[in-house]
Write an enzyme that holds these catalytic residues in place. Structure first.
Site, PDB file in Angstrom:
ATOM      1  N   CYS A   1      32.254  52.628  32.867  1.00  0.00           N
ATOM      2  CA  CYS A   1      32.861  51.745  31.907  1.00  0.00           C
ATOM      3  C   CYS A   1      32.458  50.241  32.539  1.00  0.00           C
ATOM      4  O   CYS A   1      33.404  49.447  33.058  1.00  0.00           O
ATOM      5  CB  CYS A   1      34.338  51.772  31.563  1.00  0.00           C
ATOM      6  SG  CYS A   1      34.782  50.734  30.479  1.00  0.00           S
TER       7      CYS A   1
ATOM      8  N   GLU B   1      41.046  51.501  50.934  1.00  0.00           N
ATOM      9  CA  GLU B   1      41.413  50.401  49.992  1.00  0.00           C
ATOM     10  C   GLU B   1      41.560  49.217  50.197  1.00  0.00           C
ATOM     11  O   GLU B   1      41.064  48.376  49.438  1.00  0.00           O
ATOM     12  CB  GLU B   1      43.025  50.961  49.600  1.00  0.00           C
ATOM     13  CG  GLU B   1      42.879  52.365  48.772  1.00  0.00           C
ATOM     14  CD  GLU B   1      41.926  52.401  47.591  1.00  0.00           C
ATOM     15  OE1 GLU B   1      41.788  51.221  47.018  1.00  0.00           O
ATOM     16  OE2 GLU B   1      41.874  53.519  47.116  1.00  0.00           O
TER      17      GLU B   1
ATOM     18  N   ASP C   1      43.704  47.823  38.988  1.00  0.00           N
ATOM     19  CA  ASP C   1      42.988  46.833  39.430  1.00  0.00           C
ATOM     20  C   ASP C   1      41.967  46.339  38.069  1.00  0.00           C
ATOM     21  O   ASP C   1      42.001  46.706  37.113  1.00  0.00           O
ATOM     22  CB  ASP C   1      42.217  47.368  40.498  1.00  0.00           C
ATOM     23  CG  ASP C   1      41.020  48.414  40.472  1.00  0.00           C
ATOM     24  OD1 ASP C   1      41.078  48.630  39.012  1.00  0.00           O
ATOM     25  OD2 ASP C   1      39.989  48.509  40.910  1.00  0.00           O
TER      26      ASP C   1
ATOM     27  N   TYR D   1      48.233  46.796  43.596  1.00  0.00           N
ATOM     28  CA  TYR D   1      47.244  47.865  43.240  1.00  0.00           C
ATOM     29  C   TYR D   1      47.061  48.803  44.602  1.00  0.00           C
ATOM     30  O   TYR D   1      47.115  49.973  44.455  1.00  0.00           O
ATOM     31  CB  TYR D   1      45.885  47.153  43.114  1.00  0.00           C
ATOM     32  CG  TYR D   1      44.658  48.150  43.587  1.00  0.00           C
ATOM     33  CD1 TYR D   1      44.324  49.229  42.360  1.00  0.00           C
ATOM     34  CD2 TYR D   1      43.984  48.190  44.635  1.00  0.00           C
ATOM     35  CE1 TYR D   1      43.420  50.159  42.713  1.00  0.00           C
ATOM     36  CE2 TYR D   1      43.032  49.143  44.502  1.00  0.00           C
ATOM     37  CZ  TYR D   1      42.630  50.267  43.811  1.00  0.00           C
ATOM     38  OH  TYR D   1      41.676  51.051  44.053  1.00  0.00           O
TER      39      TYR D   1
ATOM     40  N   GLY E   1      33.909  39.757  54.328  1.00  0.00           N
ATOM     41  CA  GLY E   1      34.373  38.667  53.706  1.00  0.00           C
ATOM     42  C   GLY E   1      36.003  38.673  53.695  1.00  0.00           C
ATOM     43  O   GLY E   1      36.556  39.840  53.918  1.00  0.00           O
TER      44      GLY E   1
HETATM   45  S1  SF4 Z   1      34.088  54.606  25.667  1.00  0.00           S
HETATM   46 FE1  SF4 Z   1      32.966  53.235  26.590  1.00  0.00          FE
HETATM   47  S2  SF4 Z   1      34.270  51.282  26.354  1.00  0.00           S
HETATM   48 FE2  SF4 Z   1      35.341  52.915  26.177  1.00  0.00          FE
HETATM   49  S3  SF4 Z   1      36.176  53.444  28.079  1.00  0.00           S
HETATM   50 FE3  SF4 Z   1      34.263  54.714  27.990  1.00  0.00          FE
HETATM   51  S4  SF4 Z   1      32.634  53.488  28.720  1.00  0.00           S
HETATM   52 FE4  SF4 Z   1      34.438  52.313  28.593  1.00  0.00          FE
END
Ligand code: SF4
Length: 355
Positions: free
Chosen positions: A190, A35, A136, A118, A79
Site C-alpha cells: 500500500c 522500533e 504510524d 506508536y 538522523g
Molecule cells: S487495496 Fe490498494 S489501496 Fe487498498 S489497502 Fe490494499 S494496496 Fe492499499
C-alpha cells in the site's frame, strides 16, 4: 468479516514476512531498539546500524551506562539524534524503576522517555503479545484507504477513529504479527504513490480500491513551507588535522560535530579575510561542491571551503582551547567524533585520499 480481514493478513504474513534481523531472536530490548531506529528511517538503512548497535550495547544496562559520544557515533548518519539520547534516559528509567526489564503494558511503556503511542503499541504487541494497535503513517494511509476517510490523517480525531477501527480488526491471538503484517503491507504494497492493489491481501476489504480512488487518500494538511538557510563551512587543515566544532547540547543536531560554520554564503575572498583575521596564514584554499540537507522544518544550502593553513600561524584566538573545538585527524573523525549526515559530503572529502 472482521475476523476474515485479520485472517487474511496473518496468512499473508506467514507466507511473506520479511526476514528482518529484529524478527530473529526477538526480545523486548531488541524490538525496542529496532522500533526506535525505524522511525522516519528505511529498513535497508537501519539493518547495519541495528547490528552494530547491539554488538556494542547488547543489554539495557549497557545502553544506560553508554557514553554519549559512543551513542552518537553508533547513530551517525541515522538522523534525529534525540532518539538515541532519549533511549539512554529510558534505559536508566528501566534500571531504576523496573528492575532492568521493559514494562509489559502500553501504559508502562509510554511513560518511558522517547516512547510515543506508536512505539508503545509496537513493543507491547510484538514483545508481550498485548492487544494494542501500533498506529504510524503507514497504517494511517492503509486505513484511510480501507475506509475512504475524508478528513486529514493529521487530525487527532482521525487518529482516534483509526485506533478504534484497528482495535476492532486486530487479532486477539497474534496482535504483534497482525501489527507487523500491516507494517509490511504499508512498506511494500500500500505504497503512497502507486499502491499494488492487485496483490494486496486485504484488497477485498478496501473501499478506495472498490471505488478506484486509492490515490485520493490519505488526505493531509498542507505542510508548512520549509525555511531555507544558507551556510558556509570552513574546513581548516593544519598538519593533517582539521578544526572541528561541537554543536550545543540542546537544539538542532545537539552534541554532534561539524566544521566551522558561518551563517551565509561566503565568497572565497571573504573566507581569506576571515582566516587572516583569526591570525592564520593560508597555504591553499579550495571551494568544494555545494550540498543541501533537508530537515523536517528547514533546508540548509551549504557551501564549503577546504583551507590549509601554515603550521606556524600566529593565531590570535586559538579556538581549539575551547571545549567545543578541537583539531582532529581523519582517523579520529572517522572513529571517534560523531558528525551529522548534513556534514556527510564534507566528511567524505576529509577522509578521501584525493583531496
Ligand atoms: S487495496 Fe490498494 S489501496 Fe487498498 S489497502 Fe490494499 S494496496 Fe492499499
Amino acid at each position: 468479516m472482521i475476523e476474515i480481514l485479520s485472517k487474511k493478513l496473518l496468512e499473508y504474513y506467514d507466507e511473506n514476512k520479511r526476514d528482518l534481523p529484529w524478527r530473529m531472536n526477538p526480545n523486548p530490548y531488541r524490538i525496542w531498539v529496532s522500533e526506535i531506529m525505524l522511525q522516519q528511517t528505511r529498513v535497508s538503512t537501519v539493518i547495519p546500524y541495528y547490528e552494530n548497535f547491539l554488538d556494542a550495547l547488547p543489554r539495557v544496562e549497557d545502553l544506560a551506562r553508554a557514553d554519549e559520544e559512543l551513542l552518537h557515533k553508533l547513530w551517525e548518519g541515522l538522523g534525529y539524534y534525540s532518539r538515541v539520547r532519549n533511549m539512554k534516559r529510558a534505559a536508566q528509567q528501566i534500571l531504576e524503576d523496573h528492575q532492568g526489564r521493559l514494562p509489559e503494558s502500553y501504559e508502562g511503556l509510554i511513560q518511558l522517555q522517547g516512547i510515543g503511542p506508536y512505539t508503545a503499541g509496537a513493543i507491547a504487541s510484538i514483545a508481550f503479545n498485548k492487544v494494542v494497535p501500533a498506529i504510524d503513517g503507514n497504517l494511517l494511509r492503509i486505513y484511510s484507504r480501507l475506509h475512504c476517510i475524508e478528513e486529514s490523517i493529521d487530525l487527532g480525531r482521525v487518529k482516534k477513529e483509526v485506533f478504534a477501527l484497528v482495535l476492532e480488526d486486530i487479532s486477539k491471538d497474534r496482535p504483534g504479527d497482525f501489527n507487523q503484517a500491516l507494517m509490511d503491507v504499508g512498506s511494500s504494497i500500500c505504497l503512497p504513490k502507486n499502491p499494488k492493489c492487485h496483490i494486496c491481501p486485504i484488497g477485498e476489504f478496501c473501499q478506495a480500491f472498490k471505488e478506484n480512488r486509492q490515490r485520493d487518500f490519505p488526505l493531509r494538511k498542507i505542510k508548512a513551507v520549509q525555511k531555507k538557510e544558507n551556510w558556509t563551512f570552513i574546513i581548516l587543515e593544519k598538519r593533517g588535522k582539521f578544526l572541528i566544532k561541537k554543536r550545543p547540547p540542546q537544539g538542532l543536531l545537539a552534541g554532534l560535530w561539524e566544521f566551522l560554520p558561518f551563517f551565509s554564503h561566503l565568497k572565497e575572498e571573504e573566507v581569506k579575510i576571515l582566516i587572516k583575521e583569526k591570525g592564520y596564514t593560508f597555504k591553499t584554499i579550495k571551494e568544494l561542491d555545494s550540498s543541501q540537507h533537508v530537515f523536517s522544518h528547514k533546508i540548509w544550502n551549504m557551501k564549503a571551503y577546504l583551507v590549509e593553513v601554515e603550521d606556524q600561524s600566529l593565531v590570535m584566538e586559538d579556538m581549539s582551547s575551547y571545549d567545543s573545538f578541537c583539531w582532529a585527524s581523519p582517523e579520529e573523525i572517522k572513529e571517534i567524533y560523531p558528525f551529522s549526515s548534513a556534514m556527510g559530503k564534507y566528511v567524505k572529502e576529509v577522509l578521501s585520499d584525493n583531496r
